[in-house]
Scaffold this motif. Structure first.
Motif, PDB file in Angstrom:
ATOM      1  N   SER A 150      12.569  39.828 -43.860  1.00 58.38           N
ATOM      2  CA  SER A 150      12.493  40.496 -42.540  1.00 58.38           C
ATOM      3  C   SER A 150      13.652  41.419 -42.353  1.00 58.38           C
ATOM      4  N   ALA A 151      13.568  42.308 -40.965  1.00 56.53           N
ATOM      5  CA  ALA A 151      14.544  43.099 -40.729  1.00 56.53           C
ATOM      6  C   ALA A 151      15.901  42.400 -40.784  1.00 56.53           C
ATOM      7  N   ALA A 152      15.851  41.179 -40.112  1.00 50.00           N
ATOM      8  CA  ALA A 152      17.047  40.182 -39.905  1.00 50.00           C
ATOM      9  C   ALA A 152      17.607  40.062 -41.138  1.00 50.00           C
ATOM     10  N   ASP A 153      16.762  39.411 -42.058  1.00 45.78           N
ATOM     11  CA  ASP A 153      17.163  39.094 -43.545  1.00 45.78           C
ATOM     12  C   ASP A 153      18.052  40.236 -44.225  1.00 45.78           C
ATOM     13  N   MET A 154      17.392  41.423 -44.132  1.00 46.94           N
ATOM     14  CA  MET A 154      17.806  42.322 -44.572  1.00 46.94           C
ATOM     15  C   MET A 154      19.171  43.003 -44.140  1.00 46.94           C
ATOM     16  N   ALA A 155      19.241  42.855 -42.846  1.00 48.15           N
ATOM     17  CA  ALA A 155      20.802  43.068 -42.274  1.00 48.15           C
ATOM     18  C   ALA A 155      21.692  42.159 -42.842  1.00 48.15           C
ATOM     19  N   THR A 156      21.333  40.770 -42.831  1.00 46.47           N
ATOM     20  CA  THR A 156      22.210  39.853 -43.104  1.00 46.47           C
ATOM     21  C   THR A 156      22.694  40.176 -44.707  1.00 46.47           C
ATOM     22  N   GLY A 171      20.319  32.708 -48.011  1.00 49.62           N
ATOM     23  CA  GLY A 171      18.979  32.687 -47.789  1.00 49.62           C
ATOM     24  C   GLY A 171      18.377  33.881 -47.780  1.00 49.62           C
ATOM     25  N   ALA A 172      19.121  34.817 -47.283  1.00 49.92           N
ATOM     26  CA  ALA A 172      18.776  36.211 -47.100  1.00 49.92           C
ATOM     27  C   ALA A 172      18.527  37.018 -48.604  1.00 49.92           C
ATOM     28  N   TRP A 173      19.596  36.763 -49.182  1.00 50.59           N
ATOM     29  CA  TRP A 173      19.996  37.133 -50.639  1.00 50.59           C
ATOM     30  C   TRP A 173      18.863  36.780 -51.385  1.00 50.59           C
TER      31      TRP A 173
END
Length: 138
Positions: free
Chosen positions: A4-10, A121-123
């Motif tokens: 997601s965009a939030a994961d990418m930002a993280t 998690g995002a990574w």
């Protein structure tokens, strides 16, 4: 699982923190984590015969780590071609995708060590996406 965009930002925020001093410093940390495993270390012609305790500060390892970080940086910034190019190179070297996947553990260890454990998690999702693109070159 989709990125997601939030994961990418993280992931980008953690990456910026991890690479803030230099790609060489970040790459050294990642490769020191990766090369702790002798089975993995044996896959690297330049490093396999160097005792682990002599690796910190090794110019070849730092340079290799910087190249890996540059590929990851390009990928994070939207260049899928970076992952495809490195996938083709790894294929040419006879490396398996499983061998490349070992990088995940090293990245997680370095992220946690840098105080970015909340980004793991995002990574993980970002690395899954990287491996999808990497595999497309095989």
């Amino acid at each position: 699982m989709a990125l997601s965009a939030a994961d990418m930002a993280t992931a980008k925020e953690a990456w910026a923190k991890l690479t803030s001093s230099s790609f060489e410093d970040a790459g050294e940390k990642v490769f020191l984590a990766l090369l702790k495993d002798d089975a993995i270390k044996s896959n690297f012609k330049k490093f396999k015969d160097i005792p682990y305790g002599s690796l910190p500060g090794n110019a070849d390892m730092r340079a290799h780590g910087a190249k890996v970080c540059k590929v990851l940086d390009d990928f994070i910034n939207g260049d899928d071609g970076a992952a495809k190019k490195i996938g083709a190179m790894h294929k040419g070297l006879g490396m398996s995708n499983d061998q490349i996947s070992a990088m995940r553990g090293a990245l997680v260890a370095v992220l946690e060590g840098a105080g970015c454990g909340g980004a793991v998690g995002a990574w993980g999702k970002l690395f899954d996406r990287f491996m999808e693109v990497h595999k497309s070159a095989y």
